[in-house]
Write a protein that holds these residues in place. Sequence first.
Motif, mmCIF file in Angstrom:
data_model
loop_
_atom_site.group_PDB
_atom_site.id
_atom_site.type_symbol
_atom_site.label_atom_id
_atom_site.label_comp_id
_atom_site.label_asym_id
_atom_site.label_seq_id
_atom_site.Cartn_x
_atom_site.Cartn_y
_atom_site.Cartn_z
ATOM 1 N N ILE A 1 0.828 -1.208 0.000
ATOM 2 C CA ILE A 1 0.000 0.000 0.000
ATOM 3 C C ILE A 1 0.863 1.260 0.000
ATOM 4 O O ILE A 1 0.486 2.278 -0.573
ATOM 5 C CB ILE A 1 -0.929 0.007 1.234
ATOM 6 C CG1 ILE A 1 -1.913 -1.159 1.156
ATOM 7 C CG2 ILE A 1 -1.666 1.335 1.368
ATOM 8 C CD1 ILE A 1 -2.666 -1.414 2.453
ATOM 9 N N TRP B 1 2.138 2.388 3.098
ATOM 10 C CA TRP B 1 1.724 2.987 4.352
ATOM 11 C C TRP B 1 2.887 3.264 5.294
ATOM 12 O O TRP B 1 3.787 2.443 5.445
ATOM 13 C CB TRP B 1 0.775 2.053 5.082
ATOM 14 C CG TRP B 1 -0.672 2.290 4.823
ATOM 15 C CD1 TRP B 1 -1.243 3.334 4.183
ATOM 16 C CD2 TRP B 1 -1.736 1.425 5.218
ATOM 17 N NE1 TRP B 1 -2.601 3.189 4.143
ATOM 18 C CE2 TRP B 1 -2.930 2.025 4.774
ATOM 19 C CE3 TRP B 1 -1.802 0.227 5.893
ATOM 20 C CZ2 TRP B 1 -4.182 1.448 4.998
ATOM 21 C CZ3 TRP B 1 -3.045 -0.345 6.112
ATOM 22 C CH2 TRP B 1 -4.218 0.263 5.665
ATOM 23 N N PRO C 1 -7.413 -5.398 -4.345
ATOM 24 C CA PRO C 1 -7.813 -3.990 -4.406
ATOM 25 C C PRO C 1 -9.213 -3.840 -4.997
ATOM 26 O O PRO C 1 -9.541 -4.488 -5.988
ATOM 27 C CB PRO C 1 -6.774 -3.362 -5.343
ATOM 28 C CG PRO C 1 -5.648 -4.342 -5.405
ATOM 29 C CD PRO C 1 -6.263 -5.684 -5.196
ATOM 30 N N ARG D 1 -5.092 2.909 -3.562
ATOM 31 C CA ARG D 1 -4.004 3.501 -2.754
ATOM 32 C C ARG D 1 -4.369 4.919 -2.334
ATOM 33 O O ARG D 1 -4.090 5.314 -1.205
ATOM 34 C CB ARG D 1 -2.696 3.481 -3.533
ATOM 35 C CG ARG D 1 -2.030 2.119 -3.528
ATOM 36 C CD ARG D 1 -0.609 2.171 -4.076
ATOM 37 N NE ARG D 1 0.001 0.868 -4.006
ATOM 38 C CZ ARG D 1 -0.024 -0.027 -4.991
ATOM 39 N NH1 ARG D 1 -0.646 0.246 -6.126
ATOM 40 N NH2 ARG D 1 0.555 -1.198 -4.852
ATOM 41 N N HIS E 1 -4.735 6.324 1.571
ATOM 42 C CA HIS E 1 -3.854 7.384 2.069
ATOM 43 C C HIS E 1 -4.646 8.623 2.467
ATOM 44 O O HIS E 1 -4.075 9.540 3.054
ATOM 45 C CB HIS E 1 -2.813 7.755 1.012
ATOM 46 C CG HIS E 1 -1.681 6.781 0.950
ATOM 47 N ND1 HIS E 1 -1.673 5.722 0.070
ATOM 48 C CD2 HIS E 1 -0.566 6.667 1.664
ATOM 49 C CE1 HIS E 1 -0.575 5.017 0.241
ATOM 50 N NE2 HIS E 1 0.115 5.558 1.204
#
Length: 137
Positions: free
Chosen positions: A20, A22, A126, A132, A136
């Motif tokens: 991802i 992250w 996904p 993504r 975020h």
Amino acid sequence: MACLGWGSAAWKVECRDRFIGWQPRTREANLYKVVNNVRFLILNWVSLEHLASKLLSANIRMLPGNWQAFYRHPVALLETFVDTTRFQGTCYRAANWVYAGPTKGRGRYDRYNRCMEPVKAVYLYPLGKRFREALHG
């Protein structure tokens, strides 16, 4: 014939978080948008070709809307853990899940880095091209 269960995502998974992109604070703020396939069982007496991947695909088509309706927030990514000592993850690959890497074998309740659980394969799915960005935001 079969049972699929969905629940909250694992708190920390290195290969998922790397997939991802992250950082810890972003993960903490957005982890609720990831849903874990906590159970997938097809009874032993059921034998239909491609049943597992078809069930996964049908379930995934319904899950985002049902999750949004019940929990009042969107889902951007699905995750699952496959015990590779027992299974190969074939149905997940057939249903277009992405292999993200192995776990470290720590398990859900390991607080002291003892790595007592079997290492599992992490697969991700996904739910859209901009997942993504959703994870975020």
